[in-house]
Motif scaffolding. Structure first.
Motif, PDB file in Angstrom:
ATOM      1  N   ASP A   1       0.841  -1.192   0.000  1.00  0.00           N
ATOM      2  CA  ASP A   1       0.000   0.000   0.000  1.00  0.00           C
ATOM      3  C   ASP A   1       0.880   1.247   0.000  1.00  0.00           C
ATOM      4  O   ASP A   1       1.970   1.245   0.588  1.00  0.00           O
ATOM      5  CB  ASP A   1      -0.886   0.045   1.254  1.00  0.00           C
ATOM      6  CG  ASP A   1      -1.995  -0.990   1.226  1.00  0.00           C
ATOM      7  OD1 ASP A   1      -2.322  -1.480   0.133  1.00  0.00           O
ATOM      8  OD2 ASP A   1      -2.535  -1.305   2.306  1.00  0.00           O
ATOM      9  N   LEU A   2       0.400   2.326  -0.630  1.00  0.00           N
ATOM     10  CA  LEU A   2       1.130   3.584  -0.526  1.00  0.00           C
ATOM     11  C   LEU A   2       0.933   4.180   0.856  1.00  0.00           C
ATOM     12  O   LEU A   2      -0.140   4.085   1.457  1.00  0.00           O
ATOM     13  CB  LEU A   2       0.653   4.582  -1.576  1.00  0.00           C
ATOM     14  CG  LEU A   2       0.906   4.239  -3.046  1.00  0.00           C
ATOM     15  CD1 LEU A   2       0.761   5.496  -3.903  1.00  0.00           C
ATOM     16  CD2 LEU A   2       2.270   3.603  -3.270  1.00  0.00           C
ATOM     17  N   ARG A   3       1.971   4.813   1.373  1.00  0.00           N
ATOM     18  CA  ARG A   3       1.874   5.504   2.646  1.00  0.00           C
ATOM     19  C   ARG A   3       1.049   6.793   2.474  1.00  0.00           C
ATOM     20  O   ARG A   3       0.824   7.246   1.352  1.00  0.00           O
ATOM     21  CB  ARG A   3       3.270   5.829   3.159  1.00  0.00           C
ATOM     22  CG  ARG A   3       4.058   4.581   3.577  1.00  0.00           C
ATOM     23  CD  ARG A   3       5.405   4.946   4.138  1.00  0.00           C
ATOM     24  NE  ARG A   3       6.073   3.779   4.709  1.00  0.00           N
ATOM     25  CZ  ARG A   3       7.213   3.833   5.375  1.00  0.00           C
ATOM     26  NH1 ARG A   3       7.833   4.988   5.551  1.00  0.00           N
ATOM     27  NH2 ARG A   3       7.751   2.732   5.863  1.00  0.00           N
TER      28      ARG A   3
ATOM     29  N   LYS B   1       6.787   5.745  -1.523  1.00  0.00           N
ATOM     30  CA  LYS B   1       7.045   4.952  -0.332  1.00  0.00           C
ATOM     31  C   LYS B   1       5.850   4.031  -0.089  1.00  0.00           C
ATOM     32  O   LYS B   1       4.699   4.443  -0.263  1.00  0.00           O
ATOM     33  CB  LYS B   1       7.254   5.850   0.893  1.00  0.00           C
ATOM     34  CG  LYS B   1       8.550   6.641   0.888  1.00  0.00           C
ATOM     35  CD  LYS B   1       8.643   7.500   2.141  1.00  0.00           C
ATOM     36  CE  LYS B   1       9.973   8.242   2.200  1.00  0.00           C
ATOM     37  NZ  LYS B   1      11.100   7.329   2.472  1.00  0.00           N
ATOM     38  N   THR B   2       6.108   2.799   0.324  1.00  0.00           N
ATOM     39  CA  THR B   2       5.026   1.841   0.531  1.00  0.00           C
ATOM     40  C   THR B   2       5.031   1.272   1.954  1.00  0.00           C
ATOM     41  O   THR B   2       6.036   1.343   2.668  1.00  0.00           O
ATOM     42  CB  THR B   2       5.105   0.660  -0.450  1.00  0.00           C
ATOM     43  OG1 THR B   2       6.242  -0.153  -0.134  1.00  0.00           O
ATOM     44  CG2 THR B   2       5.188   1.138  -1.891  1.00  0.00           C
ATOM     45  N   HIS B   3       3.900   0.727   2.322  1.00  0.00           N
ATOM     46  CA  HIS B   3       3.746   0.009   3.595  1.00  0.00           C
ATOM     47  C   HIS B   3       3.148  -1.348   3.245  1.00  0.00           C
ATOM     48  O   HIS B   3       2.034  -1.408   2.736  1.00  0.00           O
ATOM     49  CB  HIS B   3       2.802   0.781   4.518  1.00  0.00           C
ATOM     50  CG  HIS B   3       2.771   0.260   5.922  1.00  0.00           C
ATOM     51  ND1 HIS B   3       2.726   1.079   7.034  1.00  0.00           N
ATOM     52  CD2 HIS B   3       2.771  -1.004   6.417  1.00  0.00           C
ATOM     53  CE1 HIS B   3       2.695   0.342   8.124  1.00  0.00           C
ATOM     54  NE2 HIS B   3       2.730  -0.933   7.774  1.00  0.00           N
TER      55      HIS B   3
ATOM     56  N   ILE C   1      10.463  -2.070  -8.065  1.00  0.00           N
ATOM     57  CA  ILE C   1      11.345  -1.863  -6.922  1.00  0.00           C
ATOM     58  C   ILE C   1      12.715  -2.384  -7.324  1.00  0.00           C
ATOM     59  O   ILE C   1      12.847  -3.541  -7.732  1.00  0.00           O
ATOM     60  CB  ILE C   1      10.822  -2.606  -5.685  1.00  0.00           C
ATOM     61  CG1 ILE C   1       9.472  -2.028  -5.251  1.00  0.00           C
ATOM     62  CG2 ILE C   1      11.829  -2.557  -4.547  1.00  0.00           C
ATOM     63  CD1 ILE C   1       8.716  -2.903  -4.280  1.00  0.00           C
ATOM     64  N   THR C   2      13.730  -1.555  -7.245  1.00  0.00           N
ATOM     65  CA  THR C   2      15.058  -1.952  -7.704  1.00  0.00           C
ATOM     66  C   THR C   2      15.798  -2.749  -6.630  1.00  0.00           C
ATOM     67  O   THR C   2      15.451  -2.705  -5.449  1.00  0.00           O
ATOM     68  CB  THR C   2      15.885  -0.722  -8.087  1.00  0.00           C
ATOM     69  OG1 THR C   2      15.981   0.154  -6.955  1.00  0.00           O
ATOM     70  CG2 THR C   2      15.224   0.025  -9.245  1.00  0.00           C
TER      71      THR C   2
ATOM     72  N   LEU D   1      11.322  -0.888   0.192  1.00  0.00           N
ATOM     73  CA  LEU D   1      10.269  -1.230  -0.763  1.00  0.00           C
ATOM     74  C   LEU D   1       9.701   0.047  -1.381  1.00  0.00           C
ATOM     75  O   LEU D   1       8.517   0.376  -1.244  1.00  0.00           O
ATOM     76  CB  LEU D   1       9.167  -2.035  -0.067  1.00  0.00           C
ATOM     77  CG  LEU D   1       9.546  -3.450   0.372  1.00  0.00           C
ATOM     78  CD1 LEU D   1       8.454  -4.054   1.247  1.00  0.00           C
ATOM     79  CD2 LEU D   1       9.774  -4.338  -0.865  1.00  0.00           C
ATOM     80  N   ASN D   2      10.570   0.768  -2.063  1.00  0.00           N
ATOM     81  CA  ASN D   2      10.203   2.034  -2.688  1.00  0.00           C
ATOM     82  C   ASN D   2      10.012   1.831  -4.186  1.00  0.00           C
ATOM     83  O   ASN D   2      10.875   1.271  -4.860  1.00  0.00           O
ATOM     84  CB  ASN D   2      11.274   3.083  -2.414  1.00  0.00           C
ATOM     85  CG  ASN D   2      11.496   3.296  -0.928  1.00  0.00           C
ATOM     86  OD1 ASN D   2      10.542   3.463  -0.175  1.00  0.00           O
ATOM     87  ND2 ASN D   2      12.746   3.268  -0.496  1.00  0.00           N
ATOM     88  N   VAL D   3       8.901   2.277  -4.707  1.00  0.00           N
ATOM     89  CA  VAL D   3       8.526   2.010  -6.089  1.00  0.00           C
ATOM     90  C   VAL D   3       9.003   3.130  -6.997  1.00  0.00           C
ATOM     91  O   VAL D   3       8.655   4.307  -6.812  1.00  0.00           O
ATOM     92  CB  VAL D   3       6.992   1.854  -6.207  1.00  0.00           C
ATOM     93  CG1 VAL D   3       6.602   1.561  -7.653  1.00  0.00           C
ATOM     94  CG2 VAL D   3       6.501   0.740  -5.283  1.00  0.00           C
ATOM     95  N   LEU D   4       9.791   2.779  -7.991  1.00  0.00           N
ATOM     96  CA  LEU D   4      10.321   3.742  -8.953  1.00  0.00           C
ATOM     97  C   LEU D   4       9.213   4.155  -9.919  1.00  0.00           C
ATOM     98  O   LEU D   4       8.619   3.320 -10.597  1.00  0.00           O
ATOM     99  CB  LEU D   4      11.485   3.110  -9.721  1.00  0.00           C
ATOM    100  CG  LEU D   4      12.179   3.969 -10.781  1.00  0.00           C
ATOM    101  CD1 LEU D   4      12.830   5.192 -10.157  1.00  0.00           C
ATOM    102  CD2 LEU D   4      13.220   3.119 -11.520  1.00  0.00           C
ATOM    103  N   ILE D   5       8.927   5.474 -10.001  1.00  0.00           N
ATOM    104  CA  ILE D   5       7.789   5.936 -10.798  1.00  0.00           C
ATOM    105  C   ILE D   5       8.127   7.011 -11.816  1.00  0.00           C
ATOM    106  O   ILE D   5       7.273   7.389 -12.626  1.00  0.00           O
ATOM    107  CB  ILE D   5       6.651   6.454  -9.890  1.00  0.00           C
ATOM    108  CG1 ILE D   5       7.138   7.604  -9.007  1.00  0.00           C
ATOM    109  CG2 ILE D   5       6.074   5.316  -9.054  1.00  0.00           C
ATOM    110  CD1 ILE D   5       6.019   8.290  -8.234  1.00  0.00           C
ATOM    111  N   GLY D   6       9.369   7.530 -11.840  1.00  0.00           N
ATOM    112  CA  GLY D   6       9.681   8.552 -12.830  1.00  0.00           C
ATOM    113  C   GLY D   6      11.103   9.046 -12.748  1.00  0.00           C
ATOM    114  O   GLY D   6      11.805   8.818 -11.754  1.00  0.00           O
TER     115      GLY D   6
END
Length: 468
Positions: free
Chosen positions: A116-118, A132-134, A178-179, A203-208
């Motif tokens: 889930d997004l924080r 950032k995710t939770h 996530i890299t 667990l950070n999602v690369l978006i741009g």
């Protein structure tokens, strides 16, 4: 006294010999394969609990269900439903007998482990923008790196309007990821425990990575990402605080194996039970007892909240039906029976040490029953009585439905629970049942089509049967 048997006769009559359902009935393969096609379509369009609820509601309306009205009385054969806070569904077919003679409940859940997004997720670091995710539920964090991800959910904007988001599912969509570290620089990471191979804060999602064309802007990449989101969805950064956004695998459900006997995909836990439960409910016609199919939420995190089974929404529905008909809901609960439908771990030969082979449940041997769940000394379990197990399994034997019974894995290694105890707390006898899953809680779980089909047949028989 029974007549004396020869050793061969005794072996044939007394010993239990587990069988794989499709091996003894080739016709089952075709029936299971056909049923799995509808399931795969459901899985691909229902990757979140909101989407599963919406797809289920559409199916119910197409099948002639009407929205439940609390003070209305209903006649046998009528079909009703309601959706709880966009995330859970309750559907019922009114039976011939009074509510006081009991309901027949099948309860599965439609939430799955995910990210889930924080509340404040968007940030920039070294010319990249990230979310950032939770994590939600029992994920193994290292499994979520370096795979295509999709973003699903809903924003509620400052003006009170809402907008849905789904990016990464269409072939023309971008995806996210996530890299992880390259092996050439992974020496320190290699020394971590497996559970910390990727940590929660990583667990950070690369978006741009593109920036706005203005040298005076401090967070130019973050702003560019936000401008794209505002252009498409009309949202601001503040709107993330009013959002429910989930990150899930972007892949589709696919057949697994040269023989196509299995299905791999995200969200088998527990939509592999939810879909056949829903189909069985839809196809139920004029049952003896009133049937109730529940597709609930929040099971992965303890069934708390207004859409989880620790809430009263399902039981209030049953009580309201009783009250409108002038009947006693305590008697109705006492005479009801429930199947708590949730997946279990399939015995995996590659990880045999985690299981107790004789009491494992196996992919391809049919739907699995569990007299009890819980952990270690049956902690937090609902332990069904022998009479209930006997009633249900005799029904399946009489109708040639393949079933098995077992436990999750080795004692004291871990464990798990279901919603069964929350139903039992209301005085309703309940038995755990589910489809065995390989790689459970991973982004790509695997089930056997035969087990899926046997779950559907079980739920159908349970709904229509007069005596169980």
């Amino acid at each position: 006294m029974s007549e004396k048997l020869t050793a061969k006769q005794a072996a044939e009559q007394l010993l239990y010999k587990p069988e794989y359902a499709a091996d003894k009935n080739t016709g089952v393969k075709k029936e299971a394969a056909a049923f799995a096609e509808g399931y795969k379509a459901f899985l691909n369009t229902a990757k979140t609990e909101r989407e599963a609820a919406a797809v289920s509601e559409k199916m119910l309306l197409e099948a002639g269900y009407e929205k439940f009205e609390p003070k209305k009385t209903y006649a046998p054969g009528q079909k009703i439903y309601f959706v709880q806070e966009h995330k859970a569904v309750v559907a019922a077919t009114i039976g011939q007998r009074s509510f006081e003679e009991g309901f027949r409940l099948v309860i599965a859940h439609i939430d799955s482990p995910r990210l889930d997004l924080r509340p404040n997720p968007l940030y920039e670091a070294d010319h990249f923008s990230y979310f950032k995710t939770h994590y939600y539920g029992g994920i193994r964090k290292y499994q979520w790196g370096t795979m295509p991800l999709a973003i699903h959910g809903v924003f509620t904007r400052a003006d009170g309007s809402s907008v849905s988001v789904c990016v990464g599912e269409d072939e023309s969509d971008p995806v996210f990821c996530i890299t992880d570290l390259l092996p050439h620089l992974g020496a320190e990471q290699n020394d971590r425990k497996l559970s910390e191979g990727i940590k929660a804060e990583e667990l950070n999602v690369l978006i741009g990575s593109d920036a706005v064309e203005d040298a005076d802007i401090k967070e130019a990449v973050k702003l560019n990402t936000l401008m794209l989101l505002h252009e498409k969805y009309g949202i601001t950064e503040r709107d993330f605080t009013r959002a429910e956004i989930e990150v899930v695998p972007a892949h589709k459900a696919r057949d697994v194996g040269f023989d196509r006997a299995m299905v791999g995909g995200y969200g088998h836990d527990d939509r592999v039970d939810a879909y056949p439960a829903l189909m069985a409910e839809i196809e139920t016609k004029d049952p003896v007892h009133t049937t109730v199919c529940v597709l609930t939420d929040k099971e992965e995190i303890g069934s708390d909240g207004v859409t989880g089974m620790q809430s009263m929404y399902v039981f209030h529905f049953m009580q309201l039906l009783c009250r409108a008909a002038g009947q006693d809901d305590i008697l109705a609960f006492r005479n009801s029976v429930c199947l708590s439908a949730d997946v279990t771990a399939a015995y995996d030969p590659s990880w045999a040490g985690a299981f107790e082979k004789q009491n494992g449940t196996y992919a391809g041997r049919g739907v699995a029953f569990f007299k009890y769940t819980g952990s270690r000394g049956k902690s937090s379990a609902s332990d069904a009585n022998a009479e209930l197990v006997g009633d249900i399994t005799r029904l399946l034997d009489a109708n040639d439905v393949a079933w098995q019974i077992g436990e999750l894995g080795r004692l004291d290694l871990g464990g798990g629970g279901t919603i069964a105890k929350y139903v039992a707390n209301r005085g309703i006898p309940v038995l755990d049942i589910g489809v065995p899953v390989l790689s459970m809680h991973s982004p790509f779980e695997v089930i056997h089509k035969t087990d899926l089909y046997m779950a559907y047949r079980t739920f159908s028989l349970f709904c229509q049967n007069a005596d169980e």
